[in-house]
Design a protein around this motif. Structure first.
Motif, PDB file in Angstrom:
ATOM      1  N   SER A  74      -8.192  -9.214   8.726  1.00  0.00           N
ATOM      2  CA  SER A  74      -8.630  -7.951   8.973  1.00  0.00           C
ATOM      3  C   SER A  74      -8.760  -7.394  10.701  1.00  0.00           C
ATOM      4  N   HIS A  75      -8.455  -6.201  10.800  1.00  0.00           N
ATOM      5  CA  HIS A  75      -8.779  -5.331  11.806  1.00  0.00           C
ATOM      6  C   HIS A  75      -9.534  -4.276  11.796  1.00  0.00           C
ATOM      7  N   VAL A  76      -9.927  -3.626  12.887  1.00  0.00           N
ATOM      8  CA  VAL A  76     -10.839  -2.562  12.981  1.00  0.00           C
ATOM      9  C   VAL A  76     -10.293  -1.912  14.061  1.00  0.00           C
ATOM     10  N   ARG A  77     -10.364  -0.394  14.090  1.00  0.00           N
ATOM     11  CA  ARG A  77     -10.098   0.506  15.318  1.00  0.00           C
ATOM     12  C   ARG A  77     -11.631   0.739  15.850  1.00  0.00           C
ATOM     13  N   LEU A  78     -11.402   1.074  17.127  1.00  0.00           N
ATOM     14  CA  LEU A  78     -12.536   1.146  17.900  1.00  0.00           C
ATOM     15  C   LEU A  78     -12.263   2.705  18.583  1.00  0.00           C
TER      16      LEU A  78
END
Length: 561
Positions: free
Chosen positions: A294-298
């Motif tokens: 998984s990845h998340v954008r900030l």
């Protein structure tokens, strides 16, 4: 809907919102029209808010600009023939909401016409205005809806818009004709100087129970019927209608792509790597565990949008391991230097973009340095589900994430510490991989290239090798893009990006990170095949969209532009 963290400023005195001086003639700015398409909420919500700048004269009938569309049926009304927006507001929005700055430019509110010289505070209900050879009449303020939350990636944008009197206003057409950018805009008549658009908004959105003022407002003959009926209903029932449904939508319409998170811990792993743990401010019902890969954008200070691997946790509270890159374009530097425990960061929905191969009997991970972050959640999952795996991890000296690695069974982990003279032998590692093994690699480009070339030399199938890249190569084979609406054909060279070429021919394309992380430059694909790059699109979006900054067409594609 959860309460907003935004604190509205003190209310204006409504008496200061009356009797503005008549505005002087000025040239009209842009003219825009748009088509209905599923362009919001991860392509699930229809809207015509994305409008194209029109060069040259356009025909305006009693229903508005010929060819302009409205997804919401009540907006197809002669009272709402044209939407006018003040371009000066965009500078204010950019200062107040820097994380969405890339979106704040003329046209973003779906306006048909725009200019800086007039606003809700100096335009009055009933004003008759000449624009070129047409005459329009001000009918009502725009009632902002939840679609603005999606458009600007701000959960309470509709509420902010109406509270700050930056909604735009609507016209009915008194005399049809043609208009063009640069035509002079002249005030012909002002029958109700006491009732600026902003003053009507004050009683429509803020002081909603003032019966005496509502009685005055409904007597304005030029006021649009939708707004007039709202005031009449309040007078008849003695209560204000529920505005939350309009501003936030129902559960299916809620803006869930971005969340505000608080940094609850910041832990130093090595002299260059730090683990940040973020917790969503809004409550999350039934938090789900972070999926492997998984990845998340900030959103980080202004226009910075960066994607990072999620190393563990849940959708409510999750961790990121981030290395301070000496060549940082701002993301890692900002996090290490400006973000501390208690800081608030806007984060996207967590997305699984590098999943495990479900058919594998054995999972082989080859990581170097910060590349381990792509695999930590996967390794924990495999151990919990009792699947076969082995981690080969190369470090220069310090070993980050010692606690998480220590939880893995010792015989499943091999660490190669350069400072101790231990080197990774890829031929030995990959030589043991049979047809049921899958290999995953992430780390410096030299390591990943070596994994691919070694696998090829050992006749390991390409379908068994998976790479997670931190950087995106934008070059590739040339391709042709046909722009369906504007009837243009553009050629994208091997070293050019689609975004650059579209901008060079005058297309107004939003962009921010320009490395495939933020999704701002998404364009709709009508036909053709696309080589997708970057992390800015969800899987369900890729069938009908592409990132103009990094993705490439294959041969010939057709875009809805």
């Amino acid at each position: 809907m959860a309460a907003s963290s935004w604190i509205p400023p003190p209310r204006s005195d409504p008496e200061t919102l009356r009797n503005p001086p008549p505005f002087k003639p000025f040239p009209l700015g842009q003219i825009r029209s748009g088509k209905i398409k599923k362009s919001l909420g991860n392509s699930r919500i229809e809207s015509a808010i994305f409008k194209t700048n029109i060069r040259g004269p356009v025909v305006v009938t009693k229903n508005g600009i010929v060819g302009d569309e409205h997804a919401y049926e009540p907006h197809r009304s002669p009272d709402k023939a044209l939407l006018h927006y003040c371009t000066s507001h965009y500078d204010d929005w950019s200062r107040e909401i820097p994380v969405s700055e890339a979106h704040f430019k003329p046209g973003a509110f779906g306006e048909n016409i725009s200019s800086a010289e007039v606003s809700e505070r100096n335009i009055c209900i009933g004003d008759r205005i000449a624009i070129g050879d047409i005459i329009v009449e001000v009918t009502e303020p725009r009632a902002p809806c939840y679609k603005l939350n999606h458009r600007f990636e701000v959960k309470d944008m509709a509420k902010r818009t109406q509270t700050l009197f930056r909604t735009g206003w609507l016209y009915r057409i008194i005399k049809p004709g043609t208009i063009a950018a640069g035509n002079m805009v002249r005030l012909l008549e002002r029958p109700h100087p006491d009732w600026t658009v902003a003053r009507v908004e004050y009683y429509l959105f803020l002081e909603t129970g003032n019966m005496e003022k509502m009685k005055e407002i409904v007597e304005i003959p030029q006021l649009g019927w939708e707004i007039k009926d709202k005031f009449r209903a309040r007078l008849a029932k003695g209560v204000t209608e529920d505005q939350n449904g309009r501003m936030y939508g129902d559960a299916a319409d809620a803006m869930d792509a971005w969340y505000e998170c608080r940094v609850v811990s910041k832990y130093t792993e090595t002299n260059t790597i730090t683990t940040f743990t973020l917790e969503t401010i809004d409550s999350v019902s039934d938090p789900s565990p972070v999926e492997p890969g998984s990845h998340v954008r900030l959103k980080l200070g202004g226009k910075l949008v960066r994607a990072y691997s999620v190393t563990g946790g849940t959708s409510k509270c999750f961790s990121l391991g981030i290395a301070l890159d000496v060549n940082s374009r701002g993301g890692s530097k900002y996090l290490h230097e400006n973000v501390h425990v208690g800081s608030i960061i806007t984060a996207s929905r967590i997305t699984a973009s590098f999943p495990l191969a479900s058919s594998a009997d054995m999972h082989v991970f080859i990581a170097g340095g910060i590349g381990i972050t792509a695999f930590l959640a996967a390794l924990s999952y495999l151990q919990t589900t009792k699947q076969n795996f082995h981690l080969h991890y190369a470090v220069s000296a310090e070993v980050p994430f010692k606690e998480q690695i220590a939880r893995l069974k010792g015989d499943r982990v091999t660490i190669y510490n350069k400072s101790e003279g231990r080197r990774m032998d890829l031929k030995d590692i990959l030589g043991h991989a049979d047809s049921r093994a899958h290999i995953y690699t992430c780390g410096p480009p030299r390591l990943m290239d070596a994994v691919v070339s070694t696998a090829r030399s050992l006749h390991v199938s390409e379908t068994q090798v998976h790479m997670e890249q931190f950087t995106v190569t934008t070059s590739g084979d040339p391709f042709t893009a046909e722009l369906k609406t504007s009837k243009k054909i553009v050629e994208v060279g091997a070293t050019q990006t689609l975004l650059d070429v579209l901008k060079s021919v005058g297309m107004d394309i939003d962009s921010s990170c320009e490395v495939g992380n933020c999704g701002t430059c998404k364009v709709d694909v009508v036909d053709g095949r696309v080589e997708h790059k970057g992390t800015g699109l969800l899987e369900e979006e890729k069938c009908g969209a592409m990132l103009a900054c990094v993705s490439r067409g294959i041969g010939r594609i057709v875009l809805d532009l």
